[in-house]
Scaffold this active site. Structure first.
Site, short mmCIF file in Angstrom:
data_model
loop_
_atom_site.label_atom_id
_atom_site.label_comp_id
_atom_site.label_asym_id
_atom_site.label_seq_id
_atom_site.Cartn_x
_atom_site.Cartn_y
_atom_site.Cartn_z
N ASN A 226 0.83 -1.21 0.00
CA ASN A 226 0.00 0.00 0.00
C ASN A 226 0.86 1.26 0.00
O ASN A 226 0.54 2.24 -0.68
CB ASN A 226 -0.97 0.01 1.19
CG ASN A 226 -2.23 -0.78 0.86
OD1 ASN A 226 -2.39 -1.27 -0.26
ND2 ASN A 226 -3.12 -0.91 1.83
N CYS A 278 -7.65 2.81 3.49
CA CYS A 278 -6.40 2.10 3.83
C CYS A 278 -5.09 2.82 3.55
O CYS A 278 -4.16 2.67 4.34
CB CYS A 278 -6.40 0.73 3.17
SG CYS A 278 -7.69 -0.30 3.85
N PHE A 340 -14.62 7.67 -2.86
CA PHE A 340 -13.16 7.89 -2.94
C PHE A 340 -12.59 7.43 -4.27
O PHE A 340 -11.48 7.78 -4.63
CB PHE A 340 -12.44 7.24 -1.75
CG PHE A 340 -12.17 5.76 -1.88
CD1 PHE A 340 -13.13 4.83 -1.52
CD2 PHE A 340 -10.96 5.30 -2.36
CE1 PHE A 340 -12.88 3.46 -1.64
CE2 PHE A 340 -10.70 3.94 -2.47
CZ PHE A 340 -11.67 3.02 -2.11
P1 NAD Z 1 -15.11 -2.73 7.62
O1 NAD Z 1 -15.15 -1.69 8.66
O2 NAD Z 1 -15.90 -2.57 6.36
O3 NAD Z 1 -15.55 -4.14 8.25
C1 NAD Z 1 -15.09 -4.61 9.48
C2 NAD Z 1 -16.26 -5.32 10.17
O4 NAD Z 1 -15.76 -5.96 11.36
C3 NAD Z 1 -17.37 -4.37 10.63
O5 NAD Z 1 -18.60 -4.74 10.02
C4 NAD Z 1 -17.40 -4.54 12.16
O6 NAD Z 1 -18.71 -4.48 12.70
C5 NAD Z 1 -16.81 -5.92 12.31
N1 NAD Z 1 -16.27 -6.19 13.65
C6 NAD Z 1 -15.47 -5.40 14.40
N2 NAD Z 1 -15.19 -6.00 15.56
C7 NAD Z 1 -15.82 -7.19 15.56
C8 NAD Z 1 -15.91 -8.26 16.49
N3 NAD Z 1 -15.26 -8.21 17.65
N4 NAD Z 1 -16.66 -9.34 16.15
C9 NAD Z 1 -17.33 -9.39 14.96
N5 NAD Z 1 -17.27 -8.40 14.05
C10 NAD Z 1 -16.52 -7.31 14.34
O7 NAD Z 1 -13.57 -2.94 7.27
P2 NAD Z 1 -12.95 -3.48 5.89
O8 NAD Z 1 -12.86 -2.38 4.91
O9 NAD Z 1 -13.63 -4.76 5.52
O10 NAD Z 1 -11.46 -3.78 6.35
C11 NAD Z 1 -11.18 -4.87 7.21
C12 NAD Z 1 -9.67 -5.06 7.25
O11 NAD Z 1 -9.19 -5.39 5.93
C13 NAD Z 1 -8.88 -3.82 7.67
O12 NAD Z 1 -7.78 -4.22 8.42
C14 NAD Z 1 -8.42 -3.22 6.34
O13 NAD Z 1 -7.23 -2.49 6.48
C15 NAD Z 1 -8.18 -4.46 5.51
N6 NAD Z 1 -8.32 -4.28 4.06
C16 NAD Z 1 -9.36 -3.54 3.55
C17 NAD Z 1 -9.51 -3.42 2.17
C18 NAD Z 1 -10.64 -2.63 1.57
O14 NAD Z 1 -10.68 -2.50 0.35
N7 NAD Z 1 -11.57 -2.08 2.32
C19 NAD Z 1 -8.63 -4.08 1.31
C20 NAD Z 1 -7.59 -4.84 1.86
C21 NAD Z 1 -7.46 -4.93 3.24
C1 UGA Z 2 -6.00 -0.09 -2.35
C2 UGA Z 2 -5.02 -1.05 -3.05
O1 UGA Z 2 -5.06 -0.79 -4.47
C3 UGA Z 2 -5.39 -2.49 -2.77
O2 UGA Z 2 -4.42 -3.36 -3.35
C4 UGA Z 2 -5.45 -2.71 -1.26
O3 UGA Z 2 -5.86 -4.04 -0.98
C5 UGA Z 2 -6.44 -1.74 -0.65
O4 UGA Z 2 -6.03 -0.38 -0.96
C6 UGA Z 2 -6.49 -1.82 0.85
O5 UGA Z 2 -5.57 -2.29 1.49
O6 UGA Z 2 -7.51 -1.33 1.34
P1 UGA Z 2 -8.43 0.82 -2.85
O7 UGA Z 2 -8.09 1.83 -1.82
O8 UGA Z 2 -9.71 0.09 -2.73
O9 UGA Z 2 -7.28 -0.29 -2.92
O10 UGA Z 2 -8.44 1.53 -4.29
P2 UGA Z 2 -7.28 2.05 -5.27
O11 UGA Z 2 -7.66 1.68 -6.64
O12 UGA Z 2 -5.94 1.64 -4.82
O13 UGA Z 2 -7.43 3.63 -5.15
C7 UGA Z 2 -7.07 4.31 -3.96
C8 UGA Z 2 -7.07 5.80 -4.21
O14 UGA Z 2 -6.01 6.16 -5.06
C9 UGA Z 2 -8.35 6.32 -4.87
O15 UGA Z 2 -8.75 7.51 -4.25
C10 UGA Z 2 -7.92 6.58 -6.30
O16 UGA Z 2 -8.66 7.61 -6.91
C11 UGA Z 2 -6.48 6.98 -6.11
N1 UGA Z 2 -5.63 6.77 -7.30
C12 UGA Z 2 -5.39 5.52 -7.75
C13 UGA Z 2 -5.06 7.88 -7.94
O17 UGA Z 2 -5.26 9.04 -7.53
N2 UGA Z 2 -4.26 7.67 -9.03
C14 UGA Z 2 -3.98 6.41 -9.50
O18 UGA Z 2 -3.23 6.30 -10.49
C15 UGA Z 2 -4.57 5.32 -8.85
#
Ligand code: NAD
Ligand code: UGA
Length: 461
Positions: A226, A278, A340
């Site tokens: 990231n 993230c 976003f």
């Molecule tokens: P989110 O907030 O959408 O979901 C997390 C869920 O966990 C919530 O619904 C919450 O109610 C639940 N929760 C919290 N504590 C709990 C408990 N004790 N028991 C049961 N449920 C519980 O978060 P997310 O976006 O899914 O992200 C989760 C993790 O994955 C984070 O660490 C994030 O950094 C990572 N991650 C997110 C993305 C993404 O695109 N959003 C991508 C890669 C990694």
């Molecule tokens: C990002 C990573 O791409 C994933 O691999 C990772 O799993 C995730 O974070 C995470 O850990 O949550 P995401 O945040 O969902 O995914 O979306 P991206 O496509 O990465 O975009 C992130 C931000 O960067 C957006 O606001 C997008 O508009 C911006 N961006 C992306 C730019 O401004 N320029 C670019 O060239 C690409």
């Protein structure tokens, strides 16, 4: 009733943007596994069990509908799911800490810890516990200590399996991943657990795309991935500022630079800044880890990626103010996009929020339009009633507006009739294209004063 013949049982704790989609894909690809996704939030689970899923993600509805009630289940019965599971994915949120030591930087691990304590309390049999959430390096140590504390009980083997999906493309990213990373202890039990998880992914991912490492490399690789992605965005955004000062075009520079195969062209799209739940969180987490280990220079290096992102968002607002004769007081500005990024309704850490707050500080009036994020935008801007309107229809959003600020590159914005939009707006009419989505020359010819990002202005005065 679930099928008693299921080969293995998987539980996923946390039914969010990661837990829901990843488990839907595993359930689709592994029909002989029972997959139960649990959460403490009743409304979230109700939504997963309804016709309107809690998150908008292209292709997700079909994947959920084809498995829900067969081998994919959503429930708030956390205890039962843990109790029957062989493999438990921990997908809870790990936000930036807002209090105490490390506030504003360190990861808040309270949800991870509560989950670990719950797993320990409920489990009567050995389990594989998979860190799917993004965590600081050596979080697996903490999990291990909590799970194995006190009286002798079942054995828990901890794996790190960070998630790399991006929102808006989550289904494709999961179904056709560049790589799957699995970290484990390099003990006999650790290697067995690693193999067990490899078997899940091998249902659809070629073996050569499975990367196996030790636990700490896996945890760190997620933060570094990231950080590198965000670093590329801040790099090109910093160059966009130079382009605006010199009449170079950031698209041309990005293309010329990215065509070097050693650099590559992806993630070099200049914009108003990166958002999402993230990038900022994970870089700050990395910064905190560096500081903790006494690596101040390294911390400062990564801190700059976030600093340039903040600069980029405020620079966008300053450019709008300057172009519009240095005052925005009582001027209506239509904000195109609040999510976003496109193809998601997620507004967590969206640049649109910072841009909105900046414009409101200049006493502008906002009309926000977005195909999927208005519900979240309303929550984010609660308390701004009277100065902010939310409009499904972009043509209504622009009526009487002095300017359009495009913040999210939804493809539907490209299809709009900009002649009609121009006629609905106050004159002179301005467009600030924060994502370089639109046809700037055509807009200029209609009569707009056009301010692309990182490119020369096209104005009629
Ligand atoms: P989110 O907030 O959408 O979901 C997390 C869920 O966990 C919530 O619904 C919450 O109610 C639940 N929760 C919290 N504590 C709990 C408990 N004790 N028991 C049961 N449920 C519980 O978060 P997310 O976006 O899914 O992200 C989760 C993790 O994955 C984070 O660490 C994030 O950094 C990572 N991650 C997110 C993305 C993404 O695109 N959003 C991508 C890669 C990694
Ligand atoms: C990002 C990573 O791409 C994933 O691999 C990772 O799993 C995730 O974070 C995470 O850990 O949550 P995401 O945040 O969902 O995914 O979306 P991206 O496509 O990465 O975009 C992130 C931000 O960067 C957006 O606001 C997008 O508009 C911006 N961006 C992306 C730019 O401004 N320029 C670019 O060239 C690409």
């Amino acid at each position: 009733m679930s099928n008693p013949e299921f080969k293995r049982k998987i539980a996923c704790i946390g039914a969010g943007y990661v837990g829901g989609p990843t488990m839907a894909i595993i359930a689709n690809k592994c029909p002989e596994y029972k997959v139960t996704v649990v959460d403490i939030s009743q409304p979230r689970i109700d939504a997963w069990n309804s016709d309107t899923l809690p998150i908008f993600e292209p292709g997700l509805n079909e994947r959920v509908l084809s498995t829900r009630g067969k081998n994919l289940f959503f429930s708030t019965d956390v205890d039962s799911a843990i109790s029957e599971a062989d493999i438990i994915f921990v997908s809870v949120n790990t936000p930036t800490k807002t209090f105490g030591q490390g506030a504003g930087k360190a990861a808040d691990l309270q949800f991870i810890e509560k989950t670990a304590r719950k797993i320990k309390e409920v489990s009567k049999s050995d389990k594989i516990v998979v860190e799917k959430s993004t965590v600081p390096v050596r979080a697996a140590d903490t999990l291990d200590q909590i799970l194995h504390s006190g009286n002798r009980g079942p054995h828990f083997e901890i794996l790190s399996n960070p998630e790399f999906l991006a929102e808006g493309t989550a289904v494709g990213d999961m179904e056709n991943p560049d790589r799957i990373l699995i970290g484990s202890k390099e003990t006999k039990k650790g290697l067995e657990a690693r193999e067990e998880l490899c078997k899940v992914y091998e249902h659809w991912v070629p073996r050569e795309r499975l990367i196996t490492t030790n636990l700490w490399s896996s945890e760190l690789s997620k933060l570094v991935s990231n950080a590198f992605l965000a670093q590329r965005i801040s790099s090109i955004n910093s160059i966009a500022a130079i382009c605006e000062a010199t009449e170079a075009s950031v698209s041309e520079v990005s293309n010329a630079v990215g065509r070097d195969s050693r650099i590559g062209k992806k993630f070099l799209q200049a914009g108003v800044g990166f958002g999402g739940s993230c990038f900022r969180k994970d870089i700050l987490n990395l910064v905190y880890l560096c500081e903790y280990h006494g690596l101040e220079e390294v911390a400062e290096y990564w801190r700059q990626v976030v600093a340039i992102n903040d600069f980029q968002m405020s620079r966008f607002v300053k450019r709008i103010t300057k172009a519009m004769f240095n005052t925005l007081v009582d001027k209506k500005i239509a904000l195109f996009g609040f999510a976003f990024k496109p193809d998601t309704g997620d507004t967590r850490d969206a640049p649109a929020l910072q841009v909105s707050l900046g414009l409101l500080e200049e006493r502008a009036k906002l009309s926000i339009t977005d195909p999927h994020a208005l519900q979240n935008a309303r929550l984010d801007l609660g308390g701004c009633e009277g100065t902010v309107e939310f409009e499904e229809d972009p043509y209504k959003a622009v009526a009487g507006a002095h300017a359009i600020a495009l913040v999210t590159e939804w493809s539907s914005f490209k299809e709009l009739d900009f002649k009609k939009i121009y006629d609905l707006m106050e004159k002179p009419a301005f467009i600030f294209d924060g994502r370089n989505l639109l046809d700037h020359k055509a807009l200029f010819e209609i009569g707009f004063n056009v301010y692309p990002l990182g490119k020369p202005d096209l104005k009629h005065f």
